[in-house]
Design a protein around this motif. Structure first.
Motif, PDB file in Angstrom:
ATOM      1  N   PRO A   5      -4.271  -3.375  -1.143  1.00  0.00           N
ATOM      2  CA  PRO A   5      -4.176  -3.093   0.289  1.00  0.00           C
ATOM      3  C   PRO A   5      -3.675  -1.670   0.483  1.00  0.00           C
ATOM      4  CG  PRO A   5      -2.444  -4.613  -0.417  1.00  0.00           C
ATOM      5  CD  PRO A   5      -3.345  -4.389  -1.594  1.00  0.00           C
ATOM      6  N   ARG A   6      -3.922  -1.089   1.653  1.00  0.00           N
ATOM      7  CA  ARG A   6      -3.567   0.303   1.907  1.00  0.00           C
ATOM      8  C   ARG A   6      -2.675   0.392   3.138  1.00  0.00           C
ATOM      9  NH1 ARG A   6      -6.281   3.313  -1.487  1.00  0.00           N
ATOM     10  NH2 ARG A   6      -5.912   5.274  -0.428  1.00  0.00           N
ATOM     11  N   ALA A   7      -1.870   1.455   3.177  1.00  0.00           N
ATOM     12  CA  ALA A   7      -1.005   1.719   4.326  1.00  0.00           C
ATOM     13  C   ALA A   7      -0.644   3.198   4.304  1.00  0.00           C
ATOM     14  CB  ALA A   7       0.245   0.868   4.279  1.00  0.00           C
ATOM     15  N   GLU A   8      -0.060   3.666   5.396  1.00  0.00           N
ATOM     16  CA  GLU A   8       0.315   5.072   5.522  1.00  0.00           C
ATOM     17  C   GLU A   8       1.681   5.323   4.883  1.00  0.00           C
ATOM     18  OE1 GLU A   8       1.147   8.331   9.074  1.00  0.00           O
ATOM     19  OE2 GLU A   8       0.261   6.410   9.570  1.00  0.00           O
ATOM     20  N   CYS A   9       1.768   6.376   4.074  1.00  0.00           N
ATOM     21  CA  CYS A   9       3.037   6.775   3.464  1.00  0.00           C
ATOM     22  C   CYS A   9       3.991   7.225   4.568  1.00  0.00           C
ATOM     23  CB  CYS A   9       2.806   7.910   2.469  1.00  0.00           C
ATOM     24  SG  CYS A   9       4.349   8.604   1.798  1.00  0.00           S
ATOM     25  N   ASP A  15      -2.879   8.087   3.460  1.00  0.00           N
ATOM     26  CA  ASP A  15      -3.368   6.718   3.336  1.00  0.00           C
ATOM     27  C   ASP A  15      -3.269   6.368   1.855  1.00  0.00           C
ATOM     28  OD1 ASP A  15      -4.674   4.264   4.061  1.00  0.00           O
ATOM     29  OD2 ASP A  15      -6.496   5.098   3.165  1.00  0.00           O
ATOM     30  N   SER A  16      -2.393   5.439   1.504  1.00  0.00           N
ATOM     31  CA  SER A  16      -2.101   5.145   0.105  1.00  0.00           C
ATOM     32  C   SER A  16      -2.248   3.663  -0.203  1.00  0.00           C
ATOM     33  CB  SER A  16      -0.660   5.563  -0.227  1.00  0.00           C
ATOM     34  OG  SER A  16      -0.465   6.926   0.021  1.00  0.00           O
ATOM     35  N   ALA A  17      -2.551   3.384  -1.448  1.00  0.00           N
ATOM     36  CA  ALA A  17      -2.609   1.996  -1.915  1.00  0.00           C
ATOM     37  C   ALA A  17      -1.188   1.467  -2.043  1.00  0.00           C
ATOM     38  CB  ALA A  17      -3.323   1.927  -3.259  1.00  0.00           C
ATOM     39  N   LEU A  18      -1.048   0.154  -1.874  1.00  0.00           N
ATOM     40  CA  LEU A  18       0.247  -0.506  -2.039  1.00  0.00           C
ATOM     41  C   LEU A  18       0.259  -1.274  -3.348  1.00  0.00           C
ATOM     42  CD1 LEU A  18       0.780  -1.998   1.536  1.00  0.00           C
ATOM     43  CD2 LEU A  18       1.585   0.197   0.640  1.00  0.00           C
ATOM     44  N   ALA A  20       1.743  -4.485  -5.766  1.00  0.00           N
ATOM     45  CA  ALA A  20       1.877  -5.912  -5.506  1.00  0.00           C
ATOM     46  C   ALA A  20       3.168  -6.221  -4.748  1.00  0.00           C
ATOM     47  CB  ALA A  20       1.840  -6.688  -6.819  1.00  0.00           C
ATOM     48  N   ASP A  21       4.203  -5.363  -4.891  1.00  0.00           N
ATOM     49  CA  ASP A  21       5.465  -5.572  -4.183  1.00  0.00           C
ATOM     50  C   ASP A  21       5.467  -4.925  -2.797  1.00  0.00           C
ATOM     51  OD1 ASP A  21       5.611  -2.932  -4.942  1.00  0.00           O
ATOM     52  OD2 ASP A  21       7.529  -3.095  -5.959  1.00  0.00           O
ATOM     53  N   GLU A  22       4.278  -4.521  -2.323  1.00  0.00           N
ATOM     54  CA  GLU A  22       4.059  -3.944  -0.993  1.00  0.00           C
ATOM     55  C   GLU A  22       4.775  -2.620  -0.778  1.00  0.00           C
ATOM     56  OE1 GLU A  22       4.806  -6.977   1.912  1.00  0.00           O
ATOM     57  OE2 GLU A  22       3.094  -8.150   1.267  1.00  0.00           O
ATOM     58  N   GLN A  23       4.978  -1.870  -1.876  1.00  0.00           N
ATOM     59  CA  GLN A  23       5.530  -0.523  -1.799  1.00  0.00           C
ATOM     60  C   GLN A  23       4.384   0.465  -2.018  1.00  0.00           C
ATOM     61  OE1 GLN A  23       9.013  -0.426  -1.110  1.00  0.00           O
ATOM     62  NE2 GLN A  23       8.487  -2.581  -0.965  1.00  0.00           N
ATOM     63  N   VAL A  24       4.508   1.669  -1.458  1.00  0.00           N
ATOM     64  CA  VAL A  24       3.470   2.690  -1.607  1.00  0.00           C
ATOM     65  C   VAL A  24       3.392   3.112  -3.068  1.00  0.00           C
ATOM     66  CG1 VAL A  24       2.825   5.044  -0.952  1.00  0.00           C
ATOM     67  CG2 VAL A  24       3.730   3.489   0.768  1.00  0.00           C
ATOM     68  N   ARG A  25       2.171   3.124  -3.596  1.00  0.00           N
ATOM     69  CA  ARG A  25       1.969   3.534  -4.988  1.00  0.00           C
ATOM     70  C   ARG A  25       2.328   5.007  -5.162  1.00  0.00           C
ATOM     71  NH1 ARG A  25      -1.697   0.277  -8.295  1.00  0.00           N
ATOM     72  NH2 ARG A  25      -2.000   2.191  -9.432  1.00  0.00           N
ATOM     73  N   PRO A  26       2.788   5.414  -6.348  1.00  0.00           N
ATOM     74  CA  PRO A  26       3.114   6.818  -6.587  1.00  0.00           C
ATOM     75  C   PRO A  26       1.918   7.726  -6.307  1.00  0.00           C
ATOM     76  CG  PRO A  26       3.955   5.457  -8.364  1.00  0.00           C
ATOM     77  CD  PRO A  26       3.085   4.571  -7.511  1.00  0.00           C
ATOM     78  N   HIS A  27       2.192   8.836  -5.637  1.00  0.00           N
ATOM     79  CA  HIS A  27       1.152   9.810  -5.308  1.00  0.00           C
ATOM     80  C   HIS A  27       1.795  11.192  -5.167  1.00  0.00           C
ATOM     81  CE1 HIS A  27       2.758   8.397  -1.454  1.00  0.00           C
ATOM     82  NE2 HIS A  27       2.456   9.602  -0.971  1.00  0.00           N
ATOM     83  N   LYS A  28       0.969  12.220  -5.219  1.00  0.00           N
ATOM     84  CA  LYS A  28       1.459  13.588  -5.071  1.00  0.00           C
ATOM     85  C   LYS A  28       1.619  13.929  -3.598  1.00  0.00           C
ATOM     86  CE  LYS A  28      -0.454  15.356  -9.335  1.00  0.00           C
ATOM     87  NZ  LYS A  28      -1.284  16.359  -9.964  1.00  0.00           N
ATOM     88  N   LYS A  49       4.983   3.361   6.223  1.00  0.00           N
ATOM     89  CA  LYS A  49       5.382   3.719   7.582  1.00  0.00           C
ATOM     90  C   LYS A  49       5.281   2.477   8.477  1.00  0.00           C
ATOM     91  CE  LYS A  49       4.360   6.949  11.269  1.00  0.00           C
ATOM     92  NZ  LYS A  49       3.533   8.082  11.680  1.00  0.00           N
ATOM     93  N   GLY A  50       6.232   2.334   9.372  1.00  0.00           N
ATOM     94  CA  GLY A  50       6.231   1.190  10.278  1.00  0.00           C
ATOM     95  C   GLY A  50       7.046   0.012   9.786  1.00  0.00           C
ATOM     96  N   GLU A  51       7.521   0.075   8.541  1.00  0.00           N
ATOM     97  CA  GLU A  51       8.364  -0.973   7.965  1.00  0.00           C
ATOM     98  C   GLU A  51       9.789  -0.448   7.839  1.00  0.00           C
ATOM     99  OE1 GLU A  51       7.393  -4.076   7.215  1.00  0.00           O
ATOM    100  OE2 GLU A  51       5.415  -3.563   7.988  1.00  0.00           O
ATOM    101  N   PRO A  52      10.796  -1.327   7.767  1.00  0.00           N
ATOM    102  CA  PRO A  52      12.160  -0.846   7.539  1.00  0.00           C
ATOM    103  C   PRO A  52      12.215  -0.016   6.255  1.00  0.00           C
ATOM    104  CG  PRO A  52      12.194  -3.164   8.119  1.00  0.00           C
ATOM    105  CD  PRO A  52      10.742  -2.776   7.921  1.00  0.00           C
ATOM    106  N   PRO A  53      13.055   1.026   6.214  1.00  0.00           N
ATOM    107  CA  PRO A  53      13.039   1.969   5.092  1.00  0.00           C
ATOM    108  C   PRO A  53      13.638   1.463   3.793  1.00  0.00           C
ATOM    109  CG  PRO A  53      14.777   2.551   6.607  1.00  0.00           C
ATOM    110  CD  PRO A  53      13.995   1.435   7.248  1.00  0.00           C
ATOM    111  N   CYS A  54      14.471   0.456   3.828  1.00  0.00           N
ATOM    112  CA  CYS A  54      15.148   0.005   2.611  1.00  0.00           C
ATOM    113  C   CYS A  54      14.651  -1.377   2.208  1.00  0.00           C
ATOM    114  CB  CYS A  54      16.657  -0.052   2.840  1.00  0.00           C
ATOM    115  SG  CYS A  54      17.380   1.554   3.188  1.00  0.00           S
TER     116      CYS A  54
END
Length: 115
Positions: A5-9, A15-18, A20-28, A49-54
């Motif tokens: 699944p994808r979401a905004e960093c 636009d980044s892939a997530l 399995a733990d629904e965290q943004v995958r590492p990217h440059k 983005k749009g989720e609580p930060p911690c």
């Protein structure tokens, strides 16, 4: 079609892939964002983005950011645990405001301890 699944960093807006733990995958980092293009974006491994930060992997939980400070079922409510990072606390306060229309109030762990 991507297998992830994808979401905004939350940091660079990419636009980044997530994972399995629904965290943004590492990217440059992206050019023009003030981030190092050759290094990893600080939004890597964090909630999108749009989720609580911690989350559980963020670090020591300092308390929670919420509104209202004491739950009232008659009012809109949002609450998120936050760590000691001031930037994460500011992001959490803005997230609470996006959900309730009110800036989040920090409640430290000692104040929410059970008696």
């Amino acid at each position: 079609m991507s297998a992830y699944p994808r979401a905004e960093c939350r940091v660079c807006g990419r636009d980044s892939a997530l994972n399995a733990d629904e965290q943004v995958r590492p990217h440059k980092g992206r050019t023009g964002t003030g981030l190092l293009v050759s290094g990893r974006c600080p939004g890597s491994g964090r909630p999108p983005k749009g989720e609580p930060p911690c989350d559980e992997d963020c670090g020591r939980k300092a308390g929670r950011m919420c509104w209202p400070e004491v739950y009232d079922p008659a009012l809109p409510h949002a609450s998120a645990y936050v760590c000691y990072d001031p930037e994460h606390q500011a992001e959490a306060a803005a997230w609470v405001k996006s959900k309730t229309g009110h800036e989040g109030v920090f409640v430290g762990r000692q104040a929410v301890a059970r008696v």
